[in-house]
Design a protein around this motif. Sequence first.
Motif, PDB file in Angstrom:
ATOM      1  N   TYR B 116      22.743  20.778  13.514  1.00  0.00           N
ATOM      2  CA  TYR B 116      22.257  19.964  14.634  1.00  0.00           C
ATOM      3  C   TYR B 116      23.214  19.942  15.816  1.00  0.00           C
ATOM      4  CZ  TYR B 116      18.654  18.148  11.504  1.00  0.00           C
ATOM      5  OH  TYR B 116      17.585  18.033  10.665  1.00  0.00           O
ATOM      6  N   LEU B 236      15.662  14.297   9.664  1.00  0.00           N
ATOM      7  CA  LEU B 236      16.196  14.029  11.001  1.00  0.00           C
ATOM      8  C   LEU B 236      16.059  12.563  11.390  1.00  0.00           C
ATOM      9  CD1 LEU B 236      17.488  15.125  13.573  1.00  0.00           C
ATOM     10  CD2 LEU B 236      15.226  15.717  14.413  1.00  0.00           C
ATOM     11  N   ARG B 275      19.032  26.434  16.350  1.00  0.00           N
ATOM     12  CA  ARG B 275      19.135  26.005  14.954  1.00  0.00           C
ATOM     13  C   ARG B 275      18.577  27.067  14.021  1.00  0.00           C
ATOM     14  NH1 ARG B 275      17.556  20.611  16.614  1.00  0.00           N
ATOM     15  NH2 ARG B 275      15.502  20.866  15.707  1.00  0.00           N
TER      16      ARG B 275
END
Lengths: 318, 280
Positions: B116, B236, B275
């Motif tokens: 992240y 998340l 990512r």
Amino acid sequence: MIAVMRVLLAMFTLIVMQACTSTPTANTSNAHQPKILLVNSNRAIPRYNTAEEAFTEVLTEALENELLISINLENDERPTETLQDILNQHRFSAIYCIGAKALGSVDYIGPALPVVYSSVLNWRKFQNKPGYFGVTSEVAPAAQLAWFKHFFPSVKRIGILYSEDNQALITDANTSANSLSLTLQPELLHHKSDRKPQISRLLNQVDALWVLPDPLILDSEQHTMQLFKLAHTLRKPIFTYNSFFMGFGATLSINADLATTGRQAALLIQTLHEQGAPTSGVQFPAGSSISLNLRKVSDNNLELNIEAFSSVNELLDE
Amino acid sequence: MSSTLLQNHHANTTLAAATNVLLRLGVALILLCSANLRAETLTIYHYNPESHSDRNLVLKNTFDRYFQSKYNIELQPVEQRDTFQQLVSQGNPSLFVMSDWHYQQLASSMPKLTPYLRGLNNKQDTFHKLLVGKPQASTQRMTIAVSGAEAYVASILQEMTFTLSPPPQQTRLLTVPKDIDALLAVSFGLADAALATEDSFEKLSQLYRNEYQQLQILGRSKPQKRLVVVGIDNQLSAVKFALDALEEMDQTRDGRLGLNLLGLDEWTRLSTTQRKGGQQ
């Protein structure tokens, strides 16, 4: 339940007895190979144990055919007899001593073997002795000065109190300071002098005070406390060579990293095996452990280089 | 009169008892809430084979001091690689600060890992490792002072481009706590060469110009990505507040001190594309 407790107690007693005796422990049992003898003054002392663990880890990996016999002199009132017995029973190629008791005992016997040592405060006594190779207890003065400059770039003039015993060290430190664009202001202290006015005068002329391992300057707790008190009153930071002085109110301490000294001792043994005697009888610790007191930084109005913070190992704020 | 007094006394006693009950309930509620809050503390784990692990205490204290100001987060540095990998594989809602080298190794076997945040220093997300020594360093035997884990060092040396020749077969490593220690070890004749970041070598030039001038670059690694903050895919929402907290570190003094301990000056958020590719 009681039976289980008894068994556990018996096991615990057995473990404690094994740990406390000087009975040698070997990592293998081949009696014909030359061996390394590790003599630890007191394995219960963390700094000695850290050096032993690091030494053993490096040497076990490096010398596959070599045996390592380790003895602990903690609670041993006749260490020379213990050592003599072990030296008679086995064939050794080198001895590694951790701490003064271990080195003093081995030196008393005087075996015809190379001796490597670390964690010995009076290492200077052995630095020119043939067959003795050691790692000092303090980080090189040049490296200490480099760290001082890195943490506090605005500190330019550093005072040092010293006795005649440390004259050679002061000469070396002066050379290092010049190459770092620092100015050292050494102040020689005599045995019978009233030190307070001399210390105050020095503190008033410098940006910081560097405390060295000097037998006269640090001859008592009272004198050490007096020194720190005067520096605090005049808001002058004290830089030292051992984290012990953080308890007295030092601002920064550049300490020897003890695991690294153990690894260096293992490399010294390897060098002895492969190439014969190393070029120098004594070497400074290659690793440093840094203690910083943020409260003292602010109390003494010091400008801390934030980039240096990434090197801190111990942080105090009181 | 006495009856009124008695009634008043009775009323007071009832009121006192009710207040007492309410107080006890309040205390119980506060304890319950705080226990609940404690239970919800998010842990960020840290393990970095690029640097020595003896600064875990100062790392934890500095990060926790930053988090304590407004976040229910704690940092837990991990000393052993195996322990760290076990924690990653458990898949609990947590974040993991690790070297990119380590992340790339784990990502192949753990596809749910998602990077992240990426660490930056002077806006750069990469660094080079240098092999630095005195000109006469290439001997038959060589001792290299290093500050990272052995496996990491071996991998860096393997892919390094050398100015003259690679280190000899008989190379020994002297592990020290910091890059600067490694460089100073060469200066003081305790090692033949040092493996250190380009940033550290530059730091030596400011710190100790004379010694710096006597050293030369013997080898240079490929660009290495800086530290990465990794989470588990689909978690998340549970860790977003912790990612925000990390991203805001450069805005406070304690946060900047924590970043500095990691050799960074800020975190940057990775886009979805970055990512997926793991690259910027």
